[in-house]
Scaffold this active site. Structure first.
Site, PDB file in Angstrom:
ATOM      1  N   SER A  97       0.847  -1.189   0.000  1.00  9.32           N
ATOM      2  CA  SER A  97       0.000   0.000   0.000  1.00  9.32           C
ATOM      3  C   SER A  97       0.882   1.237   0.000  1.00  9.32           C
ATOM      4  CB  SER A  97      -0.938   0.014   1.207  1.00  9.32           C
ATOM      5  OG  SER A  97      -0.194  -0.008   2.412  1.00  9.32           O
ATOM      6  N   HIS A 111      -3.029   7.514  -3.804  1.00  9.65           N
ATOM      7  CA  HIS A 111      -3.076   6.250  -3.075  1.00  9.65           C
ATOM      8  C   HIS A 111      -3.047   5.110  -4.076  1.00  9.65           C
ATOM      9  CE1 HIS A 111      -5.932   2.912  -2.103  1.00  9.65           C
ATOM     10  NE2 HIS A 111      -5.082   2.763  -1.096  1.00  9.65           N
TER      11      HIS A 111
END
Length: 331
Positions: A97, A111
């Site tokens: 992530s 993101h």
């Protein structure tokens, strides 16, 4: 099905983390901190991971890229929302992530996440699925940035079927939506979860394509906007809008909830939070300002990959209207 080749997935994810961190370090110039961790025997989860982040950099006020690989005795509720039959099954999960919060308000927050789950219900074959995606959260919108980002997402998915980009784009628009505010978090991108319909090898290849597309989707935007001059007005609005990012992650985000519910490492889970955030009571931007344009032109679903994406107007600052809270609250 036979036991999935989780070693191949892990090898890809660790290489992806290395490549993304190297690219971000090259943009910022400040080395990322590396913090490895291993779960001790007897803990709720077993596994290991590597947190890599930068704080107070020249470009990134905070940015990080995490790898984790954990095993647990029972899937938490956040991971079985779409698969209730697997509730309580032993599981293995791994992923990378990434979240970057740039200092310059004209550079959007970004993101990206890719991950694999394998559940092993008693007396049954393993059930494997993939998830991930990427999304863009601007503070001052540029049509060409949003269009480029979405086209990179579309092109990454194209080898797996023309229907996947519109499907995952709609999924992203629905997912990154603050229901309690009635507004999107940003201009979206793509999102998918519980995905295994192409079989293990092709679904894994799709996950790799998404992970590999991020730097080409985002870094050109960063380079275009990082030198735009800004002042306290823009930083103030950036901090206000970052509040929405915090609200989404703590209220709605399945990855955050999974980590907290499963006993994950809190520091790594909350690395995605922006470092400077503000909230105000019932604030609205004045009509006609660049801040208002974010709401009217960008915080709504648009077919960005199909738009003509006319060149964005030059970034200019008009006086930021005072808010009742800012004017009256001495704190």
């Amino acid at each position: 099905m036979s036991d999935p080749d989780t070693a191949a997935v892990r090898a890809y994810l660790t290489q992806l983390q290395d490549r993304l961190v190297a690219a971000l370090q090259a943009e910022d110039g400040k080395p990322f901190v590396t913090d490895g961790w291993v779960r001790a025997p007897g803990e709720r989860l077993q596994g290991d991971g590597l947190t890599r982040l930068v704080e107070d950099g020249d470009v990134f006020e905070r940015g990080g890229c995490n790898f984790s690989h954990v095993r647990g005795p029972a899937l938490p509720p956040s991971a079985t929302a779409a698969r209730p039959q697997l509730a309580g099954a032993p599981f293995e999960a791994m992923g990378v992530s990434l979240v970057v919060h740039p200092r310059n308000p004209y550079v959007p927050t970004a993101h990206m996440n890719v991950r694999m789950f394998a559940a092993r219900p008693a007396g049954a074959a393993p059930v494997v699925w993939f998830g991930g995606g990427m999304d863009l959260t601007p503070y001052y919108g540029f049509e060409d940035d949003a269009a480029q980002f979405h086209r990179a997402c579309r092109d990454a998915l194209a080898p797996f079927g023309a229907e996947l980009y519109p499907r995952f784009k709609r999924w992203c628009d629905r997912y990154f939506f603050l229901a309690h505010r009635g507004e999107p978090r940003g201009v979206g991108g793509i999102f998918f979860d519980d995905f295994g319909e192409l079989g293990f090898e092709r679904s894994f290849a799709l996950m790799r394509a998404v992970g590999d597309a991020f730097d080409g989707a985002y870094l050109p935007i960063l380079r275009r906007r990082r030198e735009i001059a800004y002042g306290e007005r823009e930083r103030d609005f950036q901090a206000y809008r970052r509040g929405r990012y915090v609200e989404f992650n703590l209220v709605h985000d399945r990855g955050t909830l999974f980590g907290l519910q499963s006993g994950g490492r809190t520091e790594s889970i909350l690395m995605s939070m922006p470092p400077v955030v503000k909230w105000r009571y019932a604030w609205q931007p004045a009509p006609g300002t660049p801040e208002a344009r974010l709401y009217t032109d960008f915080l709504r679903p648009r077919e960005w990959a199909e738009d003509g994406a006319p060149p964005s107007p030059p970034a200019v600052s008009a006086p930021l209207p005072a808010t009742p809270a800012a004017a009256s609250d001495p704190s």
